[in-house]
Enzyme design. Structure first.
Site, PDB file in Angstrom:
ATOM      1  N   SER A 173       8.220 -20.152  43.366  1.00 52.98           N
ATOM      2  CA  SER A 173       8.899 -21.151  42.548  1.00 52.98           C
ATOM      3  C   SER A 173       8.004 -21.837  41.528  1.00 52.98           C
ATOM      4  CB  SER A 173       9.559 -22.194  43.449  1.00 52.98           C
ATOM      5  OG  SER A 173       8.617 -22.728  44.356  1.00 52.98           O
TER       6      SER A 173
ATOM      7  N   HIS B  39      14.921 -18.093  44.664  1.00 57.32           N
ATOM      8  CA  HIS B  39      14.858 -17.943  43.201  1.00 57.32           C
ATOM      9  C   HIS B  39      15.139 -16.518  42.743  1.00 57.32           C
ATOM     10  CE1 HIS B  39      13.482 -21.965  42.034  1.00 57.32           C
ATOM     11  NE2 HIS B  39      12.803 -21.966  43.159  1.00 57.32           N
TER      12      HIS B  39
ATOM     13  N   LYS C  16      20.864 -22.828  43.665  1.00 61.37           N
ATOM     14  CA  LYS C  16      20.148 -22.518  42.419  1.00 61.37           C
ATOM     15  C   LYS C  16      21.048 -21.692  41.497  1.00 61.37           C
ATOM     16  CE  LYS C  16      15.868 -23.800  44.367  1.00 61.37           C
ATOM     17  NZ  LYS C  16      14.948 -23.538  45.436  1.00 61.37           N
TER      18      LYS C  16
HETATM   19  C1  LIG Z   1      14.637 -24.411  46.570  1.00 58.95           C
HETATM   20  C2  LIG Z   1      14.059 -23.516  47.593  1.00 58.95           C
HETATM   21  C3  LIG Z   1      14.504 -23.570  48.913  1.00 58.95           C
HETATM   22  C4  LIG Z   1      15.497 -24.596  49.366  1.00 58.95           C
HETATM   23  O1  LIG Z   1      16.784 -24.332  48.924  1.00 58.95           O
HETATM   24  P1  LIG Z   1      17.854 -25.544  48.888  1.00 58.95           P
HETATM   25  O2  LIG Z   1      19.156 -24.864  48.911  1.00 58.95           O
HETATM   26  O3  LIG Z   1      17.590 -26.305  47.632  1.00 58.95           O
HETATM   27  O4  LIG Z   1      17.598 -26.377  50.095  1.00 58.95           O
HETATM   28  C5  LIG Z   1      13.984 -22.668  49.807  1.00 58.95           C
HETATM   29  N1  LIG Z   1      13.055 -21.765  49.436  1.00 58.95           N
HETATM   30  C6  LIG Z   1      12.590 -21.698  48.177  1.00 58.95           C
HETATM   31  C7  LIG Z   1      11.575 -20.664  47.823  1.00 58.95           C
HETATM   32  C8  LIG Z   1      13.072 -22.575  47.213  1.00 58.95           C
HETATM   33  O5  LIG Z   1      12.596 -22.527  45.972  1.00 58.95           O
END
Ligand SMILES: *Cc1c(COP(=O)(O)O)cnc(C)c1O
Length: 394
Positions: free
Chosen positions: A183, A211, A242
């Site tokens: 990320s 992602h 996301k």
């Molecule tokens: C954002 C993210 C999460 C968490 O996801 P949410 O649905 O926002 O709780 C988990 N793993 C990674 C790699 C992320 O970037």
């Protein structure tokens, strides 16, 4: 400071504020979209994870509104008592199909999907072999499981192989776990190599594709599809927060894994299920992804345009291969200046500093979406040029 007093937090906050690392989230006053309003200022938004522009898509809004009318605002219970609604099951079947898995299970977020699953499938006799840059929710799940945790240097397949060999023991379960897309750097995991190593040692292979889902692979099916590794990754994590544009987390995998998580995934058992409008909007999102494939095309053409623009200007954009493009500033203070000067120019892109990234690799992180127009991106690049020259980054 007496017993039970929280005054020590004031002192610690004071330290964060002096170091300039205390967080003061900006407030979004309109929809999450490419040009929007934060803190009373209209900006080009390069800060969201709304890759496909679905967060405020009319179909999703309508699906959420209709589900609220038909099924109510809340689910009223945890999934295992009375909170499993037909919408949840419909979404789980759709998501499993999307990922090419036997079944899937929905959690309240990607965070709880990761932490709840890692903790549920491993115990204190077991071992977790984890990429150094894996997400915080994986780290928390690993700690909750009480398994031994071994961290390998970022993307180092050989090191993962060595750790799996060294920690092997009869009856001991081994989990090899990686983010699909990282990320903060936007680079992609060396999944083919990791899968091979996991197979060699008989380890469980798990990928957190927060992602990658909706971004990589055919129709946005994710990193497993991108590398054509169907059937060779045991546990796929996805988020609905996301690219899907709403909220929630997923585990996709064989049906006995899903059934196990129904029984032992603590956030599934002990935290209330997603409200009907959320589940309905997610179902609509998966339909839109299928019916409007041009969104994914636009995401990638925008990514190429913006990356090439930053690169041609002479910025250091690290190792990114995805719509996440960091612009490395180096010193913490410089990244913070870069972000605030861009803000003054009407471009919102947050500074990311230590400990989220390594010391001396402070940056602003840009994310383009399918909703940005070419004009939005050219205007943002022009702002980057002006500010980059002033800060002597280019
Ligand atoms: C954002 C993210 C999460 C968490 O996801 P949410 O649905 O926002 O709780 C988990 N793993 C990674 C790699 C992320 O970037």
């Amino acid at each position: 400071m007496g017993m039970g007093s929280l005054d020590y937090l004031k002192e610690e906050l004071g330290e964060l504020n002096r170091a300039g690392t205390a967080l003061h989230p900006r407030v979004l006053e309109d929809e999450q979209k490419a040009r929007t309003r934060f803190d009373g200022r209209d900006v080009i938004n390069l800060a969201s994870n709304n890759y496909l522009g679905l967060a405020a898509h009319p179909r999703l809004k309508r699906a959420a509104a209709e589900a609220a009318e038909r099924y109510g605002a809340g689910s009223g219970a945890v999934r295992t008592i009375a909170g499993t609604m037909s919408l949840h099951r419909e979404l789980e079947r759709k998501f499993a199909e999307f990922k090419g898995a036997e079944d899937s299970i929905m959690f309240q977020s990607g965070f709880t999907a990761n932490s709840g699953t890692v903790a549920a499938i491993l115990g204190k006799e077991d071992v977790i072999v984890s990429d150094q840059l894996n997400h915080a929710s994986i780290i928390d799940g690993a700690r909750l499981s009480r398994a031994e945790i071994k961290v390998f240097p970022h993307k180092d397949v050989q090191a993962a192989d060595d750790l799996l060999r060294q920690t092997k023991a009869p009856g001991r379960h081994q989990l090899l776990i990686t983010d699909g897309v990282f990320s903060m750097d936007g680079d992609i995991a060396p999944l083919p190599g990791l899968v091979e190593v996991a197979e060699k040692h008989g380890a469980i292979m798990m990928i957190d594709d927060a992602h990658g889902s909706g971004v990589l692979g055919r129709g946005g099916r994710g990193t497993v599809d991108h590398f054509d590794l169907h059937g060779r990754v045991d546990v796929q994590v996805g988020t609905l927060s996301k690219a899907i544009g709403v909220l929630g987390g997923f585990i996709a995998g064989p049906s006995h894994l899903i059934e196990w998580l129904v029984n032992r995934g603590r956030p599934f058992l002990f935290s209330t299920s997603a409200p009907p409008p959320v589940a309905a909007a997610c179902i609509a999102a998966l339909e839109v992804i299928e019916e409007e494939p041009d969104r994914l095309d636009r995401l990638w053409s925008n990514t190429e345009l913006f990356k090439k623009g930053l690169h041609d200007l002479g910025f250091d954009t690290g190792a990114s291969e995805t719509p996440i493009t960091p612009v490395i500033a180096g010193e913490e203070a410089k990244a913070v200046r870069l972000s605030s000067m861009l803000w003054e120019e009407g471009v919102f892109t947050p500074a990311i500093v230590f400990p989220t990234v390594a010391m001396g690799r402070a940056r602003v992180r840009t994310i383009v979406t399918a909703d940005h127009t070419e004009d939005d991106l050219r205007e943002a690049l022009e702002a980057f040029r002006r500010v980059g020259v002033r800060l002597e980054l280019i």
